[in-house]
Write an enzyme that holds these catalytic residues in place. Structure first.
Site, short mmCIF file in Angstrom:
data_model
loop_
_atom_site.label_atom_id
_atom_site.label_comp_id
_atom_site.label_asym_id
_atom_site.label_seq_id
_atom_site.Cartn_x
_atom_site.Cartn_y
_atom_site.Cartn_z
N GLY A 22 31.17 22.87 -20.37
CA GLY A 22 32.60 22.63 -20.45
C GLY A 22 32.89 21.15 -20.58
O GLY A 22 31.99 20.33 -20.72
N GLY A 24 35.52 17.90 -19.00
CA GLY A 24 36.40 17.47 -17.94
C GLY A 24 37.06 16.15 -18.28
O GLY A 24 36.94 15.64 -19.39
N MET A 26 36.28 13.29 -17.21
CA MET A 26 35.32 12.20 -17.38
C MET A 26 34.46 12.37 -18.63
O MET A 26 34.04 11.39 -19.24
CB MET A 26 34.43 12.10 -16.15
CG MET A 26 33.62 10.81 -16.08
SD MET A 26 32.29 10.89 -14.86
CE MET A 26 31.01 11.70 -15.81
N GLY A 27 34.19 13.61 -19.01
CA GLY A 27 33.32 13.84 -20.16
C GLY A 27 32.90 15.28 -20.25
O GLY A 27 33.56 16.17 -19.71
N VAL A 29 30.04 18.48 -19.83
CA VAL A 29 29.00 18.96 -18.91
C VAL A 29 28.09 19.90 -19.70
O VAL A 29 28.58 20.81 -20.37
CB VAL A 29 29.61 19.69 -17.71
CG1 VAL A 29 28.53 20.07 -16.71
CG2 VAL A 29 30.66 18.83 -17.04
N LYS A 43 26.26 15.80 -16.56
CA LYS A 43 27.61 15.35 -16.86
C LYS A 43 27.52 14.00 -17.57
O LYS A 43 26.99 13.04 -17.02
CB LYS A 43 28.42 15.22 -15.57
CG LYS A 43 29.91 14.99 -15.78
CD LYS A 43 30.65 15.14 -14.47
CE LYS A 43 32.15 15.10 -14.68
NZ LYS A 43 32.88 15.31 -13.41
N ASP A 137 39.17 16.48 -3.88
CA ASP A 137 39.61 17.48 -4.86
C ASP A 137 38.93 18.82 -4.61
O ASP A 137 38.43 19.46 -5.54
CB ASP A 137 39.33 17.00 -6.29
CG ASP A 137 40.12 17.80 -7.33
OD1 ASP A 137 41.18 18.35 -6.97
OD2 ASP A 137 39.67 17.89 -8.48
#
Length: 554
Positions: A22, A24, A26-27, A29, A43, A137
């Protein structure tokens, strides 16, 4: 899981990459494998972040401190390289669904499962806090469900308590509905903040909904700070403990150690702790992992992220709650096969709470395998899931233009008859009447023909017209957003080549820089309606496709 694109790396560090899990904030995965054969989640930072010196420094500190987090119920950080061209982080891969996916697809958990879940999460947070970190989180999509217990993942938002100076002024970390009042108001973030989030996660697991509502709105943020949580659907035995976790005053919340005093030893260590259907999801994840490592990448009928594992026959559907949480967000996992492959054992559908049902087998004897009954093929995007619907409008406008053109043609004929025009003037009048009649007929046809309808839900996009359907699951979408402006604004998707939505007679699509325009927002109505529908569509994409939605598209 999604096959790797040609633009994506096939190897990062010592890890060979097999598929994309997937994306996110940040980048991306990826599912990878070490040289020794250990599966990992890798990641990789976005290129624009890699060029930011401040981000690299933050990443370096996070990777170092995250690697120090131990404990039984965290996804271990096994390797990282902050100095690489694109900084990356490798964590333990947990072949299982997220808590959000399991509850959304199979309903709330029974009390004994929630107790075991709470004990595991409390022990995981204890390890995080011992390392000098606050997760910040903790939410259902950051909790993975393994056969032996939960795993807390994604320390990408965690910050060392002493390193808060690295956070930009006004930057907001966390997920509305699961972060604490002090996060909402910008107060000091400490371990009690994670305890509040843990309480909210346990409410979701036991009730199927967040304690302060599912919408992302200012009203919900107000309720987090000032209102009492909704614990009506939480089992009586858990309600007082969860209520203490959700106290507004951080000092009134229990510590992780006190939580373990209440929740520890919840069931046998080697016993089955999850409902049977969720256990079947884990079996399907494991089978999918084996298939990917054998080189059998997911097809359009399997491996679609966010779809359901095969349900054993003979059991009624479980209520689902599709809130506004991320359906596919996790560092260590993100793909759920539609069905377990042939030869893979899938756990029966009964739940522990259903043990009181009479055994349908004669004499209560052992189960004898029988071929499953023929079932209709499950759609890639289920039409029964909740989600907003958008449709092309302007049918009234087309009807008015049809009437206007027809009236103008009739008036032209009447005027020509009265004036007795002849010669070239008569030819021009006849041509004008013909064009007006043609325009009237075309506008009438547009007014009578049903428009295109697009439904957005947690499975993907479902496009319908005149009883025909086209499905675009999120598992095949690498990017989605709105492009253009005004009447030319359109919903555009970028998908894998074999899944490109080619034009059909009932649904026209247009190419756009490697993507496809699949729905014209400009065709939904006038100026005000177009603006409103564009806002609704952006909100739906943020809610149901947070990993694929790109708000920067123009």
């Amino acid at each position: 899981m999604q096959p790797l694109l040609s633009s994506e790396p096939s190897k990062v560090g010592d890890y060979r990459l097999f598929a994309r899990i997937g994306k996110g904030a940040m980048g991306a995965v990826y599912l990878g494998c070490s040289r020794g054969g250990r599966p990992v989640a890798v990641k990789v930072a976005k290129p624009e972040l890699a060029e930011d010196a401040e981000f690299r420094e933050r990443f370096r500190r996070e990777a170092s401190m995250s690697a120090s987090v131990g404990g039984f119920w965290t996804a271990t950080v096994v390797d990282s390289d902050p100095e690489a061209e694109h900084p990356w982080l490798a964590t333990e891969y947990v072949p299982g669904p997220t808590l959000h996916q399991a509850v959304t697809e199979h309903g709330p958990f029974p009390e004994h499962t929630v107790r075991r879940l709470g004990a595991g999460l409390a022990e995981a947070l204890q390890a995080v806090h011992r390392a000098g970190l606050v997760h910040r989180d903790l939410k259902p999509s950051n909790v993975l469900l393994g056969p032996d217990g939960p795993r807390v993942i994604d320390f990408g938002i965690s910050r060392a308590m002493a390193a808060t100076g690295m956070t930009a002024t006004g930057m907001f970390f966390g997920t509305p509905g699961f972060f604490s009042p002090e996060q909402t108001t910008g107060g000091e973030i400490a371990p009690p903040s994670d305890v509040f989030s843990l309480g909210a996660v346990l409410v979701f697991a036991s009730a199927g909904t967040a304690p302060f509502g599912n919408e992302n709105s200012a009203a919900m943020l107000y309720r987090v700070v000032h209102a009492e949580p909704d614990l009506g659907a939480v089992p009586e035995g858990l309600r007082p403990l969860i209520a203490s976790c959700l106290a507004k005053d951080p000092h009134a919340r229990p510590s992780t150690g006190e939580l373990l005093d209440h929740l520890g030893h919840s069931g046998s260590p080697d016993g089955e702790w999850l409902p049977r259907r969720v256990t079947a999801l884990i079996s399907a994840h494991t089978a999918e992992l084996d298939r990917v490592f054998r080189g059998d990448l997911p097809s359009t009928s399997g491996g679609a992220k966010g779809t359901r594992a095969a349900e054993p026959p003979g059991d009624s559907p479980v209520p689902r709650d599709n809130g506004n949480q991320e359906r596919r967000g996790s560092v260590a996992v993100g793909a759920t096969p539609v069905a377990a492959p042939e030869g893979t054992a899938v756990a029966p559908a009964s739940r522990p709470s259903e043990a009181g049902r009479s055994d349908p087998r004669p004499n209560g004897g052992s189960h004898v395998a029988a071929p499953p009954p023929a079932q209709a093929e499950r759609p890639l995007v289920r039409p029964d899931l909740p989600g907003p619907t958008f449709h092309s409008g302007r049918r009234i406008n087309a009807l008015l233009w049809s009437a206007f053109s027809g009236l103008l043609a009739y008036s032209t004929v009447v005027v020509a008859a009265k004036t007795g025009a002849g010669g070239s003037a008569r030819v021009l009048l006849a041509l004008g009447v013909f064009l007006l009649v043609l325009s009237s007929v075309l506008c009438l046809g547009q007014a009578l023909t049903p428009g295109v309808r697009v439904r957005v839900n947690s499975d993907g996009l479902r496009i319908s017209r005149m009883g025909l359907h086209r499905e675009i699951p999120w598992s095949r979408v690498s990017r989605v957003g709105l492009v253009g402006s005004g009447k030319k604004q359109a919903l555009t998707v970028w998908v894998h080549r074999e899944f490109t939505p080619h034009p059909k007679w009932w649904h026209r699509t247009r190419e756009y820089y490697g993507g496809s325009k699949i729905f014209s927002v400009g065709a939904t109505g006038g100026w005000w309606r177009r603006r409103r529908e564009a806002r609704r569509l952006r909100a739906a994409l943020r809610q149901y496709a947070p990993r694929s939605y790109d708000p920067r598209l123009l």
